[in-house]
Design an enzyme around this catalytic site. Structure first.
Site, short mmCIF file in Angstrom:
data_model
loop_
_atom_site.label_atom_id
_atom_site.label_comp_id
_atom_site.label_asym_id
_atom_site.label_seq_id
_atom_site.Cartn_x
_atom_site.Cartn_y
_atom_site.Cartn_z
N GLN A 123 2.89 9.88 1.36
CA GLN A 123 4.09 9.19 1.24
C GLN A 123 5.40 10.42 0.27
OE1 GLN A 123 2.94 5.29 2.43
NE2 GLN A 123 4.58 5.30 3.17
N HIS A 162 -3.99 1.52 7.92
CA HIS A 162 -2.68 1.99 8.18
C HIS A 162 -2.94 3.27 7.13
CE1 HIS A 162 2.18 1.42 7.75
NE2 HIS A 162 1.87 2.09 7.23
N GLU A 163 -2.72 3.43 5.57
CA GLU A 163 -2.65 3.76 4.89
C GLU A 163 -3.83 5.41 5.02
OE1 GLU A 163 -0.66 3.75 2.89
OE2 GLU A 163 -0.27 1.42 3.17
N GLY A 220 0.75 -1.26 -0.03
CA GLY A 220 -0.03 -0.15 0.17
C GLY A 220 1.02 1.39 -0.46
N HIS A 269 -1.49 7.44 6.90
CA HIS A 269 -0.62 8.15 6.80
C HIS A 269 -1.26 9.41 6.02
CE1 HIS A 269 2.78 6.32 6.43
NE2 HIS A 269 2.54 5.51 6.03
N CYS A 313 6.88 -0.15 7.31
CA CYS A 313 6.41 1.03 6.30
C CYS A 313 7.64 1.55 5.40
CB CYS A 313 5.67 1.78 7.13
SG CYS A 313 5.06 3.77 6.57
N LEU A 314 7.07 1.47 4.31
CA LEU A 314 8.28 2.05 3.41
C LEU A 314 8.91 3.33 3.97
CD1 LEU A 314 6.23 1.80 0.20
CD2 LEU A 314 8.30 0.44 0.92
NI NI Z 1 3.15 2.77 5.32
#
Ligand code: NI
Length: 177
Positions: free
Chosen positions: A54, A138-139, A49, A142, A96-97
């Site tokens: 991000q 989670h997204e 995702g 963000h 997470c990226l």
């Molecule tokens: Ni993330």
């Protein structure tokens, strides 16, 4: 046809990751291009995702693809996603990226009902109690300026932020050479 691009993923402590990003008012070609680039970036980074926050874009956009060898799924491109209802509780390990090198257990709703606009502007509603429920929470976090380590104990959060700040400084120092 435009060429897709892999975008640069911001990492903690980049201040943009703390920002609550704005709702999309019109689904313009620019918005569709950003969603394509986000999908490209997500696949390139082996993520399941990605939120527009991000990649430094001030829009409530999310891409998700939770498919693997056993479970075939499709790419979801979401505009203005929001949780309508949540139920139960589940502790699960996340990464997470934007939070490289850290994985930890996060408590969230087990099941959620959420809605979003698809790329044609049609409202979609999804009820899920599996991996998709986890990833969408989670997204959307963000989009509200929250990363998963913000949901841990104050002590763990402080330790992780300190580590990430040190690593960011190291990356900057390396670039100066
Ligand atoms: Ni993330």
């Amino acid at each position: 046809m435009s060429v897709m691009a892999v975008l640069n993923i911001l990492k903690v402590p980049d201040p943009f990751l703390k920002k609550k990003v704005k709702k999309v008012q019109d689904i313009t070609p620019e918005v569709l291009k950003i969603l394509d680039d986000m999908a490209e970036t997500m696949y390139y980074s082996n993520g399941v995702g990605l939120a527009a926050s991000q990649v430094g874009i001030d829009m409530r956009l999310v891409t998700i693809d939770i498919s693997n060898e056993e479970r075939k799924s499709e790419l979801l491109k979401m505009i203005n996603p929001e949780i309508m209802e949540g139920g139960g509780e589940l502790v699960m390990e996340e990464g997470c990226l934007s939070v490289p090198g850290i994985r930890d257990e996060v408590k969230r709703f087990k099941s959620v009902k959420f809605r979003y606009l698809d790329t044609d502007g049609v409202e979609r509603v999804i009820d899920d109690d599996g991996l998709l429920a986890r990833v969408i929470q989670h997204e959307i976090d963000h989009l509200d300026g929250i990363v998963f380590i913000d949901r841990l104990s104050p002590l763990k959060k402080a330790i992780y932020y300190r580590r990430l700040k040190k690593e960011a400084k190291k990356r900057r120092d390396e670039l100066k050479m």
